[in-house]
Design an enzyme around this catalytic site. Structure first.
Site, PDB file in Angstrom:
ATOM      1  N   VAL A 244       0.838  -1.201   0.000  1.00 25.81           N
ATOM      2  CA  VAL A 244       0.000   0.000   0.000  1.00 25.81           C
ATOM      3  C   VAL A 244       0.875   1.254   0.000  1.00 25.81           C
ATOM      4  CG1 VAL A 244      -0.294   0.042   2.527  1.00 25.81           C
ATOM      5  CG2 VAL A 244      -2.020   1.108   1.046  1.00 25.81           C
TER       6      VAL A 244
ATOM      7  N   CYS B  95       9.670  -6.128  -7.376  1.00 21.21           N
ATOM      8  CA  CYS B  95       9.406  -6.740  -8.685  1.00 21.21           C
ATOM      9  C   CYS B  95       9.681  -8.249  -8.652  1.00 21.21           C
ATOM     10  CB  CYS B  95      10.309  -6.128  -9.737  1.00 21.21           C
ATOM     11  SG  CYS B  95       9.997  -4.407 -10.079  1.00 21.21           S
TER      12      CYS B  95
ATOM     13  N   GLU C 171      11.499 -10.048 -10.635  1.00 25.04           N
ATOM     14  CA  GLU C 171      12.911 -10.410 -10.847  1.00 25.04           C
ATOM     15  C   GLU C 171      13.666 -10.415  -9.527  1.00 25.04           C
ATOM     16  OE1 GLU C 171      11.022  -8.249 -12.489  1.00 25.04           O
ATOM     17  OE2 GLU C 171      11.891  -7.693 -14.419  1.00 25.04           O
TER      18      GLU C 171
ATOM     19  N   CYS D  26      13.019  -3.033 -14.732  1.00 28.62           N
ATOM     20  CA  CYS D  26      13.212  -1.678 -14.197  1.00 28.62           C
ATOM     21  C   CYS D  26      14.669  -1.481 -13.762  1.00 28.62           C
ATOM     22  CB  CYS D  26      12.260  -1.430 -13.025  1.00 28.62           C
ATOM     23  SG  CYS D  26      12.821  -2.138 -11.472  1.00 28.62           S
TER      24      CYS D  26
HETATM   25  N1  THU Z   1       7.124  -5.150 -12.234  1.00 24.02           N
HETATM   26  C1  THU Z   1       7.822  -6.324 -12.146  1.00 24.02           C
HETATM   27  O1  THU Z   1       7.552  -7.166 -11.290  1.00 24.02           O
HETATM   28  N2  THU Z   1       8.827  -6.536 -13.039  1.00 24.02           N
HETATM   29  C2  THU Z   1       9.143  -5.692 -14.059  1.00 24.02           C
HETATM   30  O2  THU Z   1      10.043  -5.986 -14.832  1.00 24.02           O
HETATM   31  C3  THU Z   1       8.430  -4.425 -14.211  1.00 24.02           C
HETATM   32  C4  THU Z   1       7.416  -4.107 -13.184  1.00 24.02           C
HETATM   33  C5  THU Z   1       6.015  -4.939 -11.302  1.00 24.02           C
HETATM   34  C6  THU Z   1       6.211  -3.843 -10.286  1.00 24.02           C
HETATM   35  C7  THU Z   1       4.779  -3.501  -9.941  1.00 24.02           C
HETATM   36  O3  THU Z   1       4.298  -4.407  -8.963  1.00 24.02           O
HETATM   37  C8  THU Z   1       4.014  -3.747 -11.235  1.00 24.02           C
HETATM   38  O4  THU Z   1       4.855  -4.567 -12.024  1.00 24.02           O
HETATM   39  C9  THU Z   1       3.650  -2.498 -12.005  1.00 24.02           C
HETATM   40  O5  THU Z   1       4.752  -1.687 -12.190  1.00 24.02           O
END
Ligand code: THU
Length: 143
Positions: free
Chosen positions: A51, A58, A60, A93
């Protein structure tokens, strides 16, 4: 299918299953990642949101941190495949690029897959001129 394509498709299936476990109530974007180890093991991760948005992790990084927590090391990690439930691909990212560079060699392949497309990079292409720090040399100079 070539061995490389075969490997990536196998990892894509793992990453897709992992994406179903994502905690993504804020973005509703469920991402999965799968790392193949040199011994053939596969470790997965998903995005885990919060939140307090900035605390989200992410897929990865979850996969890499989970591998470390399970006892693997940088020397074990060979290839990473990311899956997004989409018809396009998304590049990792900046934070994930830095963490990928910490644990995978510059020539390791990172693939972004989806339902409609795939893209591949080397870790060194995702983060050229990565920050490197020789802590021993720095200590010797400063202490
Ligand atoms: N996200 C990932 O898990 N991996 C990526 O390579 C790009 C973005 C996630 C972060 C967030 O929870 C959601 O995707 C939206 O940005």
């Amino acid at each position: 299918m070539s061995k490389q394509t075969d490997n990536i498709e196998h990892l894509r299936q793992h990453a897709k299953l992992a994406s179903e476990k994502a905690h993504a109530p804020y973005s509703n974007f469920k991402v999965g990642a799968a790392i193949r180890m040199h011994n053939g093991d596969v470790i997965t991760g998903c995005n885990v949101e919060n939140v307090s948005y900035g605390l989200s992790n992410c897929a990865e990084r979850t996969a890499i941190f989970s591998a470390i927590a399970q006892g693997y090391s940088a020397a074990d990690m060979a290839t990473v495949v990311v899956y997004t439930p989409s018809d396009q691909t998304y590049a990792p990212c900046g934070a994930c690029r830095q963490v990928l560079a910490e644990f995978l060699p510059a020539d390791a392949v990172v693939s972004s897959t989806s339902e409609g497309a795939a893209r591949h990079w080397r870790v060194g292409e995702l983060l050229p001129d990565a920050f490197e720090f020789d802590v021993e040399a720095y200590r010797k100079k400063t202490l």
